[in-house]
Scaffold this motif. Sequence first.
Motif, short mmCIF file in Angstrom:
data_model
loop_
_atom_site.label_atom_id
_atom_site.label_comp_id
_atom_site.label_asym_id
_atom_site.label_seq_id
_atom_site.Cartn_x
_atom_site.Cartn_y
_atom_site.Cartn_z
N LEU A 1 31.47 22.85 -3.53
CA LEU A 1 31.80 21.87 -2.40
C LEU A 1 30.57 22.11 -1.41
CD1 LEU A 1 35.48 22.62 -1.65
CD2 LEU A 1 34.62 20.77 -2.44
N GLY A 2 30.08 23.35 -1.47
CA GLY A 2 28.97 23.46 -0.58
C GLY A 2 27.83 22.66 -1.07
N GLY A 3 27.61 22.74 -2.37
CA GLY A 3 26.38 22.01 -3.13
C GLY A 3 26.66 20.30 -2.82
N GLY A 4 27.67 20.07 -2.95
CA GLY A 4 28.10 18.31 -2.72
C GLY A 4 27.98 17.98 -1.45
N LEU A 5 28.44 19.01 -0.42
CA LEU A 5 28.08 18.71 1.09
C LEU A 5 26.44 18.68 1.42
CD1 LEU A 5 31.13 20.44 2.43
CD2 LEU A 5 30.86 18.19 2.34
N GLY A 6 26.01 19.55 0.75
CA GLY A 6 24.58 19.71 0.99
C GLY A 6 23.71 18.43 0.55
N LEU A 7 24.05 17.96 -0.56
CA LEU A 7 23.66 16.79 -1.12
C LEU A 7 23.84 15.61 -0.33
CD1 LEU A 7 22.16 15.42 -3.53
CD2 LEU A 7 24.33 15.43 -4.64
N GLN A 8 25.05 15.41 0.12
CA GLN A 8 25.55 14.41 0.91
C GLN A 8 24.76 14.17 2.43
OE1 GLN A 8 27.24 11.63 0.28
NE2 GLN A 8 27.10 12.64 -1.84
N LEU A 9 24.63 15.28 2.86
CA LEU A 9 23.71 15.54 4.09
C LEU A 9 22.48 15.27 3.87
CD1 LEU A 9 25.12 18.96 5.69
CD2 LEU A 9 25.24 16.44 6.60
N ALA A 10 21.81 15.60 2.82
CA ALA A 10 20.44 15.14 2.49
C ALA A 10 20.28 13.53 2.24
CB ALA A 10 20.00 15.85 1.37
N ARG A 11 21.22 12.92 1.71
CA ARG A 11 21.45 11.58 1.53
C ARG A 11 21.49 10.77 2.99
NH1 ARG A 11 24.24 10.90 -4.29
NH2 ARG A 11 22.58 11.58 -5.12
N ARG A 12 22.32 11.53 3.71
CA ARG A 12 22.20 10.81 5.22
C ARG A 12 21.09 11.08 6.05
NH1 ARG A 12 28.67 10.75 7.02
NH2 ARG A 12 29.59 10.59 4.93
N ARG B 1 18.17 11.12 4.87
CA ARG B 1 17.16 9.98 4.21
C ARG B 1 17.57 8.60 4.90
NH1 ARG B 1 17.68 12.07 -0.94
NH2 ARG B 1 18.78 10.20 -1.54
N ALA B 2 18.84 8.35 4.78
CA ALA B 2 19.30 6.98 5.30
C ALA B 2 18.84 6.91 6.70
CB ALA B 2 20.49 6.83 5.13
N ALA B 3 19.19 8.09 7.57
CA ALA B 3 18.82 7.92 8.95
C ALA B 3 17.27 7.60 9.28
CB ALA B 3 19.23 9.07 9.69
N ARG B 4 16.36 8.38 8.41
CA ARG B 4 15.10 8.30 8.55
C ARG B 4 14.38 7.01 8.19
NH1 ARG B 4 10.65 9.72 4.88
NH2 ARG B 4 9.21 10.90 6.11
N MET C 1 5.72 2.72 2.21
CA MET C 1 5.54 4.36 1.42
C MET C 1 5.65 3.56 0.07
SD MET C 1 8.10 7.44 1.48
CE MET C 1 7.94 7.73 3.12
N SER C 2 4.92 4.26 -0.96
CA SER C 2 4.92 3.63 -2.30
C SER C 2 6.11 4.17 -2.82
CB SER C 2 3.52 4.48 -2.83
OG SER C 2 3.89 5.80 -3.13
N THR C 3 6.36 3.65 -4.03
CA THR C 3 7.52 3.99 -4.76
C THR C 3 7.59 5.47 -5.32
OG1 THR C 3 7.66 1.58 -5.65
CG2 THR C 3 8.97 3.20 -6.78
N ALA C 4 6.37 5.86 -5.82
CA ALA C 4 6.28 7.29 -6.22
C ALA C 4 6.58 8.23 -5.09
CB ALA C 4 5.09 7.63 -7.04
N LYS C 5 6.19 7.72 -3.90
CA LYS C 5 6.37 8.99 -2.86
C LYS C 5 7.77 8.84 -2.34
CE LYS C 5 3.72 10.18 1.26
NZ LYS C 5 2.63 9.94 1.91
N LYS C 6 8.48 7.63 -2.35
CA LYS C 6 9.89 7.46 -2.10
C LYS C 6 10.71 8.17 -3.21
CE LYS C 6 10.12 3.12 0.24
NZ LYS C 6 10.33 1.67 0.17
N LEU C 7 10.55 8.18 -4.34
CA LEU C 7 11.06 8.76 -5.50
C LEU C 7 10.99 10.33 -5.45
CD1 LEU C 7 10.75 6.40 -8.56
CD2 LEU C 7 12.78 6.70 -7.16
N LEU C 8 9.87 10.76 -4.93
CA LEU C 8 9.69 12.04 -4.98
C LEU C 8 10.31 12.71 -3.62
CD1 LEU C 8 7.91 14.70 -5.86
CD2 LEU C 8 6.27 14.17 -4.11
N LEU C 9 10.24 12.07 -2.39
CA LEU C 9 11.08 12.48 -1.21
C LEU C 9 12.32 12.46 -1.59
CD1 LEU C 9 11.16 13.04 1.69
CD2 LEU C 9 11.53 10.56 2.19
N GLU C 10 13.05 11.45 -2.49
CA GLU C 10 14.41 11.46 -2.90
C GLU C 10 14.94 12.69 -3.62
OE1 GLU C 10 17.57 8.72 -5.29
OE2 GLU C 10 15.60 7.81 -4.47
N GLY C 11 13.95 12.80 -4.62
CA GLY C 11 14.20 14.13 -5.56
C GLY C 11 14.28 15.55 -4.79
#
Length: 80
Positions: free
Chosen positions: A54-65, A67-70, A1-11
């Motif tokens: 707290l909901g926003g922070g938890l949602g952000l952490q779930l999104a990062r997890r 991505r890591a699992a993916r 996957m290209s760097t631009a695509k990874k950054l877009l997915l992350e954002g």
Amino acid sequence: MSTAKKLLLEGVSDAVGFIAGALAGYGLGQAAGWNIFDAGYGATSLLGIVCVGLGGGLGLQLARRWRAARAQHAQAAERP
């Protein structure tokens, strides 16, 4: 996957996770009777704001997890 695509997915995944979590926190606060739009900064207003944060922070952490699992799953699929 290209760097631009990874950054877009992350954002995008971070934004979706944060917004979804904040909306869930807002809904829980509303269900508990804590309105973030009350006049002034009373206890119920502050509790509602805390729920949204707290909901926003938890949602952000779930999104990062997610991505890591993916990424881990993709690496495992590449191995012979």
